[in-house]
Each structure stands twice: as C-alpha cells, then as structure tokens.
Design a protein around this motif. Structure first.
Motif, PDB file in Angstrom:
ATOM      1  N   VAL A   1      10.163  -6.929 -26.379  1.00 35.48           N
ATOM      2  CA  VAL A   1      10.811  -6.290 -25.226  1.00 35.48           C
ATOM      3  C   VAL A   1      11.717  -5.156 -25.692  1.00 35.48           C
ATOM      4  O   VAL A   1      11.717  -4.066 -25.108  1.00 35.48           O
ATOM      5  N   ARG A   2      12.478  -5.374 -26.743  1.00 39.95           N
ATOM      6  CA  ARG A   2      13.354  -4.304 -27.267  1.00 39.95           C
ATOM      7  C   ARG A   2      12.535  -3.096 -27.715  1.00 39.95           C
ATOM      8  O   ARG A   2      12.908  -1.954 -27.468  1.00 39.95           O
ATOM      9  N   GLN A   3      11.427  -3.348 -28.392  1.00 36.08           N
ATOM     10  CA  GLN A   3      10.567  -2.244 -28.824  1.00 36.08           C
ATOM     11  C   GLN A   3      10.023  -1.484 -27.632  1.00 36.08           C
ATOM     12  O   GLN A   3      10.013  -0.263 -27.618  1.00 36.08           O
ATOM     13  N   ASP A   4       9.577  -2.213 -26.629  1.00 37.37           N
ATOM     14  CA  ASP A   4       9.038  -1.586 -25.433  1.00 37.37           C
ATOM     15  C   ASP A   4      10.107  -0.750 -24.741  1.00 37.37           C
ATOM     16  O   ASP A   4       9.849   0.371 -24.324  1.00 37.37           O
ATOM     17  N   ALA A   5      11.315  -1.279 -24.629  1.00 40.16           N
ATOM     18  CA  ALA A   5      12.407  -0.541 -23.996  1.00 40.16           C
ATOM     19  C   ALA A   5      12.724   0.720 -24.797  1.00 40.16           C
ATOM     20  O   ALA A   5      12.994   1.773 -24.225  1.00 40.16           O
ATOM     21  N   GLY A   6      12.679   0.628 -26.114  1.00 45.13           N
ATOM     22  CA  GLY A   6      12.921   1.802 -26.956  1.00 45.13           C
ATOM     23  C   GLY A   6      11.846   2.851 -26.783  1.00 45.13           C
ATOM     24  O   GLY A   6      12.123   4.048 -26.751  1.00 45.13           O
ATOM     25  N   GLU A   7      10.600   2.417 -26.653  1.00 43.65           N
ATOM     26  CA  GLU A   7       9.502   3.359 -26.453  1.00 43.65           C
ATOM     27  C   GLU A   7       9.621   4.053 -25.112  1.00 43.65           C
ATOM     28  O   GLU A   7       9.349   5.238 -24.994  1.00 43.65           O
ATOM     29  N   VAL A   8      10.076   3.322 -24.104  1.00 40.51           N
ATOM     30  CA  VAL A   8      10.269   3.940 -22.789  1.00 40.51           C
ATOM     31  C   VAL A   8      11.323   5.030 -22.896  1.00 40.51           C
ATOM     32  O   VAL A   8      11.171   6.120 -22.368  1.00 40.51           O
ATOM     33  N   GLY A   9      12.408   4.731 -23.603  1.00 41.30           N
ATOM     34  CA  GLY A   9      13.451   5.739 -23.789  1.00 41.30           C
ATOM     35  C   GLY A   9      12.916   6.957 -24.515  1.00 41.30           C
ATOM     36  O   GLY A   9      13.199   8.090 -24.143  1.00 41.30           O
ATOM     37  N   HIS A  10      12.121   6.716 -25.535  1.00 41.23           N
ATOM     38  CA  HIS A  10      11.535   7.812 -26.303  1.00 41.23           C
ATOM     39  C   HIS A  10      10.577   8.623 -25.432  1.00 41.23           C
ATOM     40  O   HIS A  10      10.578   9.854 -25.465  1.00 41.23           O
ATOM     41  N   THR A  11       9.795   7.934 -24.627  1.00 39.05           N
ATOM     42  CA  THR A  11       8.857   8.608 -23.728  1.00 39.05           C
ATOM     43  C   THR A  11       9.609   9.467 -22.723  1.00 39.05           C
ATOM     44  O   THR A  11       9.198  10.583 -22.414  1.00 39.05           O
ATOM     45  N   PHE A  12      10.733   8.957 -22.213  1.00 38.80           N
ATOM     46  CA  PHE A  12      11.542   9.722 -21.266  1.00 38.80           C
ATOM     47  C   PHE A  12      12.046  11.007 -21.910  1.00 38.80           C
ATOM     48  O   PHE A  12      11.972  12.081 -21.315  1.00 38.80           O
ATOM     49  N   VAL A  13      12.544  10.921 -23.123  1.00 28.62           N
ATOM     50  CA  VAL A  13      13.055  12.106 -23.818  1.00 28.62           C
ATOM     51  C   VAL A  13      11.936  13.124 -24.032  1.00 28.62           C
ATOM     52  O   VAL A  13      12.128  14.324 -23.836  1.00 28.62           O
ATOM     53  N   GLU A  14      10.765  12.658 -24.424  1.00 29.13           N
ATOM     54  CA  GLU A  14       9.628  13.567 -24.601  1.00 29.13           C
ATOM     55  C   GLU A  14       9.248  14.236 -23.289  1.00 29.13           C
ATOM     56  O   GLU A  14       8.976  15.434 -23.255  1.00 29.13           O
ATOM     57  N   ALA A  15       9.243  13.483 -22.198  1.00 30.95           N
ATOM     58  CA  ALA A  15       8.900  14.046 -20.892  1.00 30.95           C
ATOM     59  C   ALA A  15       9.943  15.073 -20.467  1.00 30.95           C
ATOM     60  O   ALA A  15       9.602  16.136 -19.926  1.00 30.95           O
ATOM     61  N   ALA A  16      11.201  14.788 -20.719  1.00 27.21           N
ATOM     62  CA  ALA A  16      12.263  15.731 -20.379  1.00 27.21           C
ATOM     63  C   ALA A  16      12.120  17.017 -21.195  1.00 27.21           C
ATOM     64  O   ALA A  16      12.289  18.126 -20.665  1.00 27.21           O
ATOM     65  N   ALA A  17      11.793  16.888 -22.462  1.00 21.36           N
ATOM     66  CA  ALA A  17      11.601  18.064 -23.307  1.00 21.36           C
ATOM     67  C   ALA A  17      10.417  18.898 -22.821  1.00 21.36           C
ATOM     68  O   ALA A  17      10.492  20.133 -22.773  1.00 21.36           O
ATOM     69  N   ASP A  18       9.323  18.230 -22.431  1.00 22.66           N
ATOM     70  CA  ASP A  18       8.171  18.946 -21.887  1.00 22.66           C
ATOM     71  C   ASP A  18       8.540  19.677 -20.602  1.00 22.66           C
ATOM     72  O   ASP A  18       8.146  20.818 -20.388  1.00 22.66           O
ATOM     73  N   PHE A  19       9.304  19.014 -19.741  1.00 22.61           N
ATOM     74  CA  PHE A  19       9.747  19.628 -18.490  1.00 22.61           C
ATOM     75  C   PHE A  19      10.565  20.889 -18.775  1.00 22.61           C
ATOM     76  O   PHE A  19      10.341  21.939 -18.171  1.00 22.61           O
ATOM     77  N   MET A  20      11.517  20.766 -19.691  1.00 23.64           N
ATOM     78  CA  MET A  20      12.365  21.918 -20.022  1.00 23.64           C
ATOM     79  C   MET A  20      11.532  23.067 -20.586  1.00 23.64           C
ATOM     80  O   MET A  20      11.774  24.225 -20.265  1.00 23.64           O
ATOM     81  N   LYS A  21      10.554  22.742 -21.391  1.00 22.64           N
ATOM     82  CA  LYS A  21       9.712  23.794 -21.960  1.00 22.64           C
ATOM     83  C   LYS A  21       8.895  24.489 -20.862  1.00 22.64           C
ATOM     84  O   LYS A  21       8.776  25.710 -20.845  1.00 22.64           O
ATOM     85  N   GLN A  22       8.334  23.684 -19.944  1.00 22.56           N
ATOM     86  CA  GLN A  22       7.533  24.253 -18.866  1.00 22.56           C
ATOM     87  C   GLN A  22       8.355  25.171 -17.968  1.00 22.56           C
ATOM     88  O   GLN A  22       7.847  26.170 -17.465  1.00 22.56           O
ATOM     89  N   TYR A  23       9.622  24.818 -17.757  1.00 19.37           N
ATOM     90  CA  TYR A  23      10.457  25.581 -16.835  1.00 19.37           C
ATOM     91  C   TYR A  23      11.498  26.432 -17.555  1.00 19.37           C
ATOM     92  O   TYR A  23      12.469  26.882 -16.947  1.00 19.37           O
TER      93      TYR A  23
END
Length: 83
Positions: free
Chosen positions: A37-59
């Motif tokens: 569960v901790r690993q999964d929660a960490g991956e979700v956090g990492h995925t969120f950061v990657e998505a935010a970075a992609d969003f910032m790059k697109q805009y």
C-alpha cells in the motif's frame, strides 16, 4: 504509530500468494500488505507530479503570455515587485 485493524476478504489464491511472497521476503503478511500500500501510494504521488509537469509543459506558452515568464525561475510582468 498506532495500528488499526483492517479485515479484507480475498480468494484463496490471492491469500496463498500473499503468504508465499511475505514468507519469501522474511516478513509477516501484515507487513507485506502495508508495504504494498505504501508503494502504491508513493507511485500515485509520483504519477501526480509527472502529470503536473506534463500539464505545465503543454501550457507553458499560455503561462508565459499571461505572466510574462521567459526564463525559468525569473518573474517579471504582473506582480514583479511582489516576492
């Protein structure tokens, strides 16, 4: 850290796999599940950061136009005097 009991129902194959994997790692099933569960929660956090970075790059151009930023970490245009 306080512990809370969580009861879950899984099919026998999943239970067997959890027991075998925990045993192979030298840990209890409880600890094995906690770590998953901790690993999964960490991956979700990492995925969120990657998505935010992609969003910032697109805009990036939209933000630059709106806020006048042309260099990373440099502010000018609106709100230049505020820091």
């Amino acid at each position: 850290m306080a512990k809370t009991q969580l009861n879950v129902r899984v099919d026998e194959g999943t239970a067997r796999a959890a027991r075998e994997r925990a045993l192979a790692r030298g840990m209890s099933v409880n600890r094995y599940i906690e770590e998953l569960v901790r690993q999964d929660a960490g991956e979700v956090g990492h995925t969120f950061v990657e998505a935010a970075a992609d969003f910032m790059k697109q805009y990036e151009a939209v933000f630059a136009e709106e806020f006048g930023g042309d260099r990373e970490g440099h502010r000018h245009g609106r709100g230049e005097g505020r820091r």
